[in-house]
Motif scaffolding. Structure first.
Motif, short mmCIF file in Angstrom:
data_model
loop_
_atom_site.label_atom_id
_atom_site.label_comp_id
_atom_site.label_asym_id
_atom_site.label_seq_id
_atom_site.Cartn_x
_atom_site.Cartn_y
_atom_site.Cartn_z
N PHE A 12 0.83 -1.20 0.00
CA PHE A 12 0.00 0.00 0.00
C PHE A 12 0.86 1.26 0.00
CE2 PHE A 12 -2.69 -3.31 1.94
CZ PHE A 12 -3.69 -3.31 0.99
N GLN A 13 2.03 1.17 0.59
CA GLN A 13 2.97 2.29 0.52
C GLN A 13 3.42 2.50 -0.92
OE1 GLN A 13 6.18 2.12 3.38
NE2 GLN A 13 7.57 3.22 2.03
N GLN A 14 3.73 1.41 -1.61
CA GLN A 14 4.12 1.52 -3.01
C GLN A 14 2.98 2.07 -3.86
OE1 GLN A 14 5.65 -2.19 -4.41
NE2 GLN A 14 7.22 -2.33 -2.84
N LEU A 15 1.76 1.63 -3.57
CA LEU A 15 0.61 2.09 -4.34
C LEU A 15 0.43 3.59 -4.17
CD1 LEU A 15 -1.26 0.46 -6.14
CD2 LEU A 15 -2.88 0.32 -4.25
N ALA A 16 0.59 4.07 -2.94
CA ALA A 16 0.48 5.51 -2.70
C ALA A 16 1.56 6.28 -3.45
CB ALA A 16 0.56 5.80 -1.20
N GLU A 17 2.77 5.72 -3.52
CA GLU A 17 3.84 6.38 -4.25
C GLU A 17 3.54 6.42 -5.74
OE1 GLU A 17 7.28 4.18 -3.19
OE2 GLU A 17 7.41 5.00 -1.15
N ASP A 18 2.90 5.35 -6.25
CA ASP A 18 2.60 5.27 -7.68
C ASP A 18 1.40 6.13 -8.08
OD1 ASP A 18 4.70 3.52 -7.96
OD2 ASP A 18 3.45 1.72 -7.96
N LEU A 19 0.36 6.11 -7.22
CA LEU A 19 -0.91 6.74 -7.60
C LEU A 19 -1.16 8.08 -6.91
CD1 LEU A 19 -3.23 3.57 -7.52
CD2 LEU A 19 -1.94 4.51 -9.45
N GLY A 20 -0.35 8.40 -5.91
CA GLY A 20 -0.52 9.68 -5.23
C GLY A 20 -0.91 9.51 -3.78
N GLU A 21 -0.28 10.25 -2.91
CA GLU A 21 -0.56 10.20 -1.49
C GLU A 21 -1.95 10.78 -1.20
OE1 GLU A 21 1.36 8.83 0.73
OE2 GLU A 21 3.25 8.57 -0.38
N GLY A 22 -2.56 10.30 -0.14
CA GLY A 22 -3.82 10.86 0.31
C GLY A 22 -4.97 9.88 0.36
N PRO A 23 -5.43 9.36 -0.80
CA PRO A 23 -6.58 8.46 -0.77
C PRO A 23 -6.29 7.15 -0.04
CG PRO A 23 -6.25 9.37 -2.97
CD PRO A 23 -5.03 9.72 -2.16
N ASN A 24 -7.36 6.45 0.29
CA ASN A 24 -7.27 5.14 0.92
C ASN A 24 -7.30 4.07 -0.16
OD1 ASN A 24 -7.51 2.81 2.44
ND2 ASN A 24 -9.60 3.23 3.11
N TYR A 25 -6.17 3.38 -0.35
CA TYR A 25 -6.06 2.34 -1.38
C TYR A 25 -6.27 0.94 -0.83
CZ TYR A 25 -3.89 6.17 -3.99
OH TYR A 25 -3.64 7.37 -4.61
N VAL A 26 -6.50 0.81 0.47
CA VAL A 26 -6.67 -0.51 1.08
C VAL A 26 -7.93 -1.16 0.52
CG1 VAL A 26 -7.05 -1.76 3.23
CG2 VAL A 26 -5.44 0.14 3.16
N PHE A 27 -7.81 -2.36 -0.03
CA PHE A 27 -8.96 -2.94 -0.72
C PHE A 27 -9.66 -4.03 0.10
CE2 PHE A 27 -4.98 -4.35 -2.82
CZ PHE A 27 -4.87 -5.62 -2.29
N GLY A 28 -9.35 -4.10 1.37
CA GLY A 28 -10.06 -5.03 2.23
C GLY A 28 -9.35 -5.18 3.56
N GLN A 29 -10.12 -5.48 4.59
CA GLN A 29 -9.54 -5.76 5.90
C GLN A 29 -10.14 -6.99 6.54
OE1 GLN A 29 -8.89 -2.40 8.57
NE2 GLN A 29 -9.57 -1.00 6.96
N GLU A 30 -11.18 -7.55 5.95
CA GLU A 30 -11.86 -8.69 6.55
C GLU A 30 -11.43 -9.98 5.85
OE1 GLU A 30 -15.90 -7.05 8.34
OE2 GLU A 30 -15.78 -6.70 6.19
N TRP A 31 -10.17 -10.32 6.05
CA TRP A 31 -9.59 -11.50 5.42
C TRP A 31 -9.80 -12.72 6.31
CZ3 TRP A 31 -8.58 -9.38 1.01
CH2 TRP A 31 -7.99 -8.13 0.92
N ASN A 32 -9.62 -13.89 5.73
CA ASN A 32 -9.38 -15.07 6.55
C ASN A 32 -8.05 -14.86 7.27
OD1 ASN A 32 -7.94 -17.85 6.83
ND2 ASN A 32 -10.10 -18.35 6.68
N TYR A 33 -7.95 -15.38 8.49
CA TYR A 33 -6.77 -15.08 9.31
C TYR A 33 -5.62 -16.07 9.11
CZ TYR A 33 -8.52 -10.90 11.36
OH TYR A 33 -8.95 -9.59 11.51
#
Length: 856
Positions: free
Chosen positions: A547-568
Motif C-alpha cells: 500500500f505504501q508503493q501504491l500511494a507512491e505510484d498513484l498519489g498520497e492521500g486516498p485510501n487504497y486498502v482494498f479489504g480488511q476482513e480477510w481469513n486469518y
C-alpha cells in the motif's frame, strides 16, 4: 357374508387398487419421465453442423463441435438436460421471482423484495445491451441450445419438481432462456461471495453499544502479518525504502453517537453458507515436483447444496479445416456457458474468493416534502424510481413495490414487512441506506471468461482477467512451459482518506464518494517466484509495503486498502507448511494436502487448558486426554468431538452476553470462523480483558480461566449427552455430517418429499478452517456441515491426462438419475476420478454417445 356386502368390498378393493396403481403410475412418470436421453441421434433446429457428446461413467460430457455457435448451443442443451431445474430456480432467485415457483410466503416475499431492491436483473439487462458482439453471440448460442431442449417439452418432462409443486396448486409456465438469465447469475454469485458477508451495519451497532475497542477486537483484530503468510510476499515486491506502512485503521471517522444503527440486509432463503465462504488454491513450479512440471490445485468452499453448484464439462471445437477454436475442460455453472475453473491445452487456472471491500452503505437524507428527492451537497436531487411487480405461483394477487435509486445506488431498506401483519411498509424515510457496489454496474465478466478459456500464455491470461471485474477473485496460473503465476483482478474502489469502508457513511456529500478504481496493472500479481510456490486461501493478499508503493505510484492521500476482513491465515499457513515439508510433490501428495484435517487454531488454544483447575477428576482426566490429540479432525477422531463442543461453548460464553439481542437489537451470529479463532487467541493473552467477564453475573467478574473451565465443562457434558460416556464410541463423523438439500422441495418440511430429493446425513472429515474446510457454525452448537470444498481439482501440467478431480454430489439434477449422488462417497473420502482430456482418452472412457444433427 351376504352377497351385497361381498360386492361392496370388492368394489372398494378395486377402487383402492386402481388408486394405488394410478398413484404409482403418476409417481413413476413424475420421477422418471424427466430423465434425459444420453444416447442416439437427435435432430435440432438451430444447429449448423453435427455435434458429438460423449459421457463417461460419471455422466461428465465432452462436447465436440466444428464451430463456436454449435459448441455453446450444445453446452446449453446438455446442461439443460442434466440441470434444468437448477437453472430454472437460479434465474428466479437472481430475478427476485422465487415466489413464482413456491407460492406466497412472508419470508420469501422479504427476500424477493430485497433482491428487487438490488436490481440484479435490471443490471443484467443493461449488460446484455452493452455487451460486445462476440460475448453476446456466445450467450445467445447457449440460450438457443437451452431453449431447444426446454421449449419442446411439458414441465413434467423437464423436472419432477414441476409435478410435485403442481400438487400444491403452483402453476409454472416455462419461459424461454435468454442471455440475461445467464448474466443475472453472475450477480447472485457476486452477492454470495461478497456483500452477503457485509458487517458494516453490525459494526456500527456494536460501536454504539459496546464501543470501538471491543468491536474491533472481535470483528477486525489486527491481521498477523508477521505470523501468517500473505499471498503476495515481501520478496515479490520491488524494494521499498523507509518504514513499513501501518496497519489500516479499522474504525470510522465518526463519534459513536453519530453512527446510524439500522438493518438493511435480509437473509435470502435457499442460500446456505453464512459468513465463512472461502477456498484454497495453490500452484508449485517444476522445481518442487517430481515431474519437473507445475502442479495446480483448487477447491472452492461454498454452501452445501443439491445438486452440486458445479457442472463438469469438456468443450472441444475444431473447424472443418482442422483449426483449433477452443479446447477446454473443467467446471461450469449450469446457467452460464464456458468453463469457470479448469485448463485448456496450454494453461490451467484456479480461483479463491478475494473478499475485497467493493461496497459501501450511504446514509441518505430524504426531502421531507418529497420522498423522491435526496440531499446532495446542499441541493435536492431527484431519485430514479423503478416499479417492481411480484407475482405468486399459487395464484395469490400480485403486489407492486417502488424501488428508489440514488446516483450512489439503490435504497435497500425500503419496503420492509410489518412483523405482525406482513404488510409492505413502503418507503423508509427515517434511516434509508443506499448501496454502492461494483456488482450493480454493468459487468464484463462473461467476456473475461471466454477470453480466459482460450488464453495460451501468461500475457493472454492477464489480458483476459482485465475484464474480470466482480466478484474479485484470487487466480493462480500454470502453463505447460513451466511458468506459474498469480493475478488479482477486479474493480477495486479508491476511497477518500479516513474512509475505511467499514461503516455506513454520509450520503449527502461527495466527501465519501469513491474517487475511482485502482488500475488493473497496479493490482497484485506474481510471476515465477523464487520460492517455487504460490498459495491463496482467502488470507490477506499483500504485505503492508504494497500500500505504501501504491500511494507512491498513484498519489498520497486516498485510501487504497482494498479489504480488511480477510481469513486469518490458518489454511494458508498449513498449506505452505505442507508444501515446504513435502517437496518434491506429485498428484498424490496434492491429494493428501487437499484432504488434510489439521486444525491449527486448536494448537493455539490448547496450551491455555493445561493449567486449568477443574476441581473434578473426571474433567481433569478428559482435559489431559485431549491434550494428547494430534489436532486432526478425521471422521474417526473422538477428540475432535470434545474440542468442537468446547469451542462452541467458548464462543457462546465469551461473546454472547455482550452481543445479546437486548443489547444490540438483533441476533449477532458468532460462527467460530477464522476471525473469531484469531480474536480469541489474541484475547487469551489478556486474561482480564473485559470480554472475559460475563455481564449477566453482576456480582462476579470472570477472567479467562473461569470462562475456559465453564466452556470445557459444558463441552464435555454436551459430548456425553450426544455420544455417551465411553470415549471409544466417540467419533467426529457421527456428528459432523453432510446433508445435501435440494431447493425448494428439500426444505419443504415434508419428510417424505425431502427424502426423495435430499441426500444424507453422511459422516464427514475436516472442520472449520482446516485445509479440508468442512465448516460448521459454532453459534448453532450443531456440528453439521454448512460449507464445504464444492469440488477438488489437481492439474498436472506435465501430463494433462493425469489430472484428477471430484465434486460433491453428481452431474445430474434429477433425483432418480444414477448420477444424482454417485460422487458423494468419493468426495467425502477424498477420492478422485480422472479429469479426462485427450479425445482418445475420452472415447475409451465413454459409456454414452449422443449426436446432435441439424434439422432439415
Amino acid at each position: 357374508m351376504k352377497r351385497g356386502v361381498r360386492i361392496t368390498l370388492t368394489v372398494v378393493a378395486g377402487v383402492v387398487a386402481v388408486a394405488l396403481i394410478g398413484g404409482y403410475i403418476w409417481f413413476y412418470n413424475a420421477t422418471r419421465s424427466p430423465l434425459p436421453e444420453h444416447n442416439g441421434e437427435i435432430s435440432l433446429a438451430g444447429l449448423k453442423d453435427s455435434v458429438e457428446i460423449l459421457r463417461d461413467e460419471w455422466g461428465i460430457p465432452h462436447i465436440y463441435a466444428s464451430n463456436m455457435h454449435d459448441l455453446f448451443f450444445a453446452q446449453g442443451y446438455t446442461q439443460a438436460q442434466d440441470r434444468w431445474w437448477q437453472m430454472e430456480f437460479w434465474r428466479h432467485q437472481g430475478s427476485g421471482r422465487i415466489e413464482e415457483l413456491v407460492g406466497k410466503n412472508s419470508d420469501i416475499l422479504a427476500a424477493d423484495i430485497f433482491i428487487r431492491s438490488f436490481g440484479w436483473r435490471r443490471v443484467a439487462e443493461e449488460e446484455a445491451e452493452t455487451c460486445d458482439e462476440e460475448t453476446l453471440g456466445y450467450l445467445q448460442s447457449f440460450a438457443d441450445g437451452v431453449n431447444a431442449y426446454i421449449m419442446n417439452r411439458k414441465p413434467g418432462k423437464l423436472a419432477m419438481e414441476y409435478s410435485f409443486l403442481g400438487l400444491t396448486g403452483i402453476d409454472i409456465s416455462i419461459e424461454e432462456w435468454t442471455p440475461v438469465d445467464s448474466l443475472v447469475w453472475a450477480k447472485v454469485m457476486a452477492w454470495d461471495l461478497g456483500f452477503k458477508g457485509c458487517r458494516d451495519e453490525l459494526r456500527a451497532t456494536l460501536y454504539q453499544e459496546i464501543g470501538q475497542e471491543m468491536t474491533d477486537q472481535l470483528l477486525t483484530p489486527p491481521w498477523p502479518y508477521s505470523q501468517k503468510p500473505t499471498i503476495v510476499q515481501s520478496e515479490d515486491l520491488p524494494a521499498v525504502e523507509g518504514q513499513l506502512a501501518k496497519q489500516p485503521d479499522s474504525g470510522g471517522i465518526f463519534n459513536e453517537t453519530e453512527v446510524q444503527t439500522v438493518r438493511s440486509t435480509e437473509p435470502i432463503p435457499y442460500f446456505s453458507g453464512g459468513q465463512g465462504l472461502g477456498s484454497n488454491n495453490w500452484v508449485v513450479s517444476g522445481n518442487l515436483t517430481e515431474s519437473g512440471r507445475p502442479l495446480l490445485a483448487n477447491d472452492p468452499h461454498l454452501g452445501i447444496q443439491m445438486p452440486s453448484i458445479w457442472y463438469q464439462i469438456g468443450l472441444h471445437c475444431h473447424s472443418a479445416s482442422g483449426e483449433q477454436l477452443l479446447d477446454v475442460t473443467g467446471f461450469a455453472l449450469s446457467a452460464v456457458p464456458g468453463v469457470v475453473i479448469g485448463h485448456n491445452e496450454r494453461i490451467a487456472w484456479g480461483v479463491t474468493n478475494l473478499a475485497a471491500d467493493v461496497y459501501d452503505l450511504y446514509q441518505i437524507k430524504v426531502n421531507p416534502d418529497n420522498p423522491l428527492q435526496y440531499d446532495w451537497n446542499g441541493e435536492w436531487r431527484d431519485m430514479t424510481v423503478h416499479q417492481e411487480t411480484i407475482r405468486f405461483g399459487d395464484g395469490e394477487p400480485s403486489v407492486t413495490i417502488q424501488v428508489r435509486q440514488t446516483h450512489l445506488g439503490p435504497i435497500i431498506n425500503d419496503n420492509h414487512l410489518d412483523e405482525e401483519s406482513d404488510e409492505i411498509l413502503g418507503f423508509n424515510n427515517e434511516d434509508p441506506l443506499a448501496l454502492c457496489w461494483t456488482a450493480l454496474n454493468p459487468s464484463t465478466i462473461c467476456q473475461s471468461l471466454f477470453h480466459l478459456n482460450r488464453a495460451n500464455n501468461w500475457e493472454e491470461f492477464r489480458q483476459a482477467l482485465a475484464y474480470w471485474d466482480v466478484p474479485s477473485q484470487n487466480f493462480v496460473y500454470a502453463d505447460v512451459e513451466g511458468n506459474i503465476g498469480y493475478q488479482m483482478p477486479g474493480r477495486i474502489p479508491i476511497r477518500s482518506q479516513g474512509h475505511s469502508g467499514l461503516l455506513p457513511v454520509p450520503g449527502w456529500t461527495d466527501e465519501f464518494e469513491w474517487e475511482g478504481f485502482i488500475p488493473y496493472d497496479s493490482l497484485p500479481r506474481i510471476f515465477n517466484p523464487e520460492r517455487g510456490y504460490i498459495v491463496t486461501a482467502n488470507q490477506a493478499v499483500v504485505p503492508l509495503e504494497y500500500f505504501q508503493q501504491l500511494a507512491e505510484d498513484l498519489g498520497e492521500g486516498p485510501n487504497y486498502v482494498f479489504g480488511q476482513e480477510w481469513n486469518y491465515g490458518y489454511r494458508g499457513q498449513r498449506i505452505v507448511d505442507l508444501l515446504e515439508e513435502g517437496a518434491p510433490h506429485n498428484v498424490a501428495s496434492f491429494q493428501a494436502i487437499q484432504g488434510d484435517n489439521k486444525l491449527i487454531s486448536a494448537m493455539e488454544i490448547m496450551p491455555f487448558l493445561e493449567n486449568l483447575a477443574f476441581g473434578d477428576t473426571e474433567l481433569t482426566d478428559a482435559r489431559d486426554w485431549l491434550l494428547e490429540w494430534d489436532h486432526q479432525c478425521d471422521m474417526e477422531s473422538p477428540e475432535a468431538v470434545l474440542y468442537s463442543y468446547f469451542w462452541s461453548a467458548l464462543m457462546h460464553n465469551l461473546y454472547a452476553d455482550q452481543l445479546a439481542r437486548d443489547i444490540t437489537g438483533e441476533d449477532v451470529w458468532i460462527d467460530g470462523d477464522s476471525t473469531e479463532m484469531w480474536a480469541t487467541f489474541m484475547l487469551m493473552a489478556e486474561p482480564d480483558n473485559i470480554w472475559w467477564d460475563d455481564i449477566t453475573t453482576e456480582e462476579i467478574t470472570e477472567t479467562r480461566d473461569d470462562i475456559l473451565v465453564r466452556s470445557f465443562r459444558e463441552g464435555y457434558n454436551k459430548t456425553k449427552d450426544e455420544l455417551g460416556a465411553d470415549r471409544d464410541r466417540w467419533q467426529w463423523g457421527k456428528l459432523h455430517t453432510s446433508t445435501f438439500v435440494s431447493n425448494p422441495l428439500g426444505a419443504s418440511g415434508i419428510g417424505l418429499i425431502e427424502r426423495l430429493v435430499n441426500r444424507g446425513p453422511f459422516a464427514t472429515a475436516g472442520t472449520t478452517d482446516a485445509v479440508n474446510a468442512t465448516r460448521w457454525v459454532a453459534a448453532d452448537n450443531n456440528l453439521t456441515v454448512a460449507t464445504l470444498p464444492s469440488m477438488r481439482m489437481i492439474v498436472d501440467l506435465g501430463d494433462l491426462g493425469s489430472s484428477l478431480t471430484v465434486h460433491t454430489t453428481g452431474q445430474s439434477g434429477h433425483p432418480y438419475s444414477q448420477h444424482y449422488d454417485d460422487m458423494i462417497d468419493p468426495w467425502r473420502n477424498s477420492d478422485y476420478y480422472p479429469m479426462l482430456w485427450a479425445r482418445n482418452q475420452v472415447e475409451s472412457a465413454a459409456v454414452n454417445h449422443i449426436t446432435l444433427i441439424p434439422a432439415e
